[in-house]
Scaffold this motif. Structure first.
Motif, short mmCIF file in Angstrom:
data_model
loop_
_atom_site.label_atom_id
_atom_site.label_comp_id
_atom_site.label_asym_id
_atom_site.label_seq_id
_atom_site.Cartn_x
_atom_site.Cartn_y
_atom_site.Cartn_z
N LYS A 15 -2.88 0.83 6.37
CA LYS A 15 -2.97 2.34 6.31
C LYS A 15 -2.20 2.95 7.67
O LYS A 15 -1.72 3.89 7.48
N LYS A 16 -2.67 2.37 8.72
CA LYS A 16 -2.30 2.65 9.86
C LYS A 16 -0.76 2.63 10.06
O LYS A 16 -0.24 3.81 10.56
N ARG A 17 -0.17 1.68 9.43
CA ARG A 17 1.17 1.34 9.89
C ARG A 17 1.80 2.65 8.62
O ARG A 17 3.05 3.19 9.19
N ASN A 18 1.19 2.71 7.67
CA ASN A 18 1.81 3.83 6.74
C ASN A 18 1.66 5.28 7.24
O ASN A 18 2.52 5.97 7.09
N LYS A 19 0.75 5.58 7.89
CA LYS A 19 0.44 6.89 8.69
C LYS A 19 1.46 6.89 9.90
O LYS A 19 2.20 7.82 9.89
N LEU A 64 4.44 5.46 9.83
CA LEU A 64 5.63 5.65 9.32
C LEU A 64 5.94 6.96 8.50
O LEU A 64 6.99 7.56 8.65
N ALA A 65 4.81 7.55 7.85
CA ALA A 65 5.01 8.81 7.52
C ALA A 65 5.30 9.91 8.60
O ALA A 65 6.06 10.84 8.48
N ALA A 66 4.46 9.63 9.76
CA ALA A 66 4.81 10.53 10.79
C ALA A 66 6.04 10.46 11.36
O ALA A 66 6.80 11.50 11.81
N GLU A 67 6.77 9.36 11.64
CA GLU A 67 8.14 9.23 11.89
C GLU A 67 8.97 9.88 11.03
O GLU A 67 10.08 10.44 11.62
N LEU A 68 8.82 9.73 9.84
CA LEU A 68 9.76 10.13 8.56
C LEU A 68 9.67 11.78 8.80
O LEU A 68 10.68 12.28 8.84
N ARG A 69 8.42 12.38 9.04
CA ARG A 69 8.38 13.90 9.15
C ARG A 69 9.20 14.41 10.47
O ARG A 69 9.73 15.32 10.53
N ARG A 70 8.83 13.47 11.47
CA ARG A 70 9.58 13.89 12.65
C ARG A 70 11.09 13.80 12.58
O ARG A 70 11.76 14.69 13.17
N GLN A 71 11.75 12.79 11.92
CA GLN A 71 12.95 12.77 11.72
C GLN A 71 13.52 14.09 10.57
O GLN A 71 14.51 14.39 10.98
N LEU A 94 0.97 -1.31 0.12
CA LEU A 94 -0.04 -0.24 0.28
C LEU A 94 0.80 1.29 -0.06
O LEU A 94 1.67 1.45 0.92
N PRO A 95 0.92 2.46 -0.94
CA PRO A 95 1.43 3.32 -0.96
C PRO A 95 1.37 4.20 0.17
O PRO A 95 0.20 4.18 0.85
N PHE A 96 1.98 5.14 0.38
CA PHE A 96 1.98 6.38 1.66
C PHE A 96 0.85 7.27 1.34
O PHE A 96 0.23 7.59 2.30
N THR A 97 0.74 7.73 0.06
CA THR A 97 -0.42 8.52 -0.08
C THR A 97 -1.62 8.14 -0.80
O THR A 97 -1.46 7.15 -1.61
#
Length: 83
Positions: free
Chosen positions: A52-56, A58-65, A25-28
């Motif tokens: 979808k939850k896992r992608n959300k 992962l995306a939040a962790e990437l934004r935090r980094q 499943l893609p991120f967006t």
């Protein structure tokens, strides 16, 4: 075609309607909508929601980094003192 997760129906519950979405499943939502038909796979609702939850997350962790890296790149005296 088979479901991305082979273990989701092992509990003996009746099958529910499947959702067509790319695997993985893609991120967006835009990437999901733009996926070619050949990339679509059947997903049961619980597995799709988990993905979808896992992608959300992962995306939040990437934004935090990225935010952390951007903040550490700021000059030390930007706010009138050292950190």
């Amino acid at each position: 075609m088979e479901h991305p997760s082979r273990t989701c129906r092992a509990d003996g519950k009746p099958k529910e309607p499947l959702i067509a979405a790319p695997y993985p499943l893609p991120f967006t939502e835009h990437e999901t909508a733009a996926a070619p038909v050949e990339a679509l796979r059947p997903w049961c609702a619980p597995c799709w929601r988990k993905a979808k939850k896992r992608n959300k997350e992962l995306a939040a962790e990437l934004r935090r980094q990225q935010l952390h890296e951007a903040q550490t790149a700021l000059p030390m005296d930007l706010f009138g003192g050292e950190r």
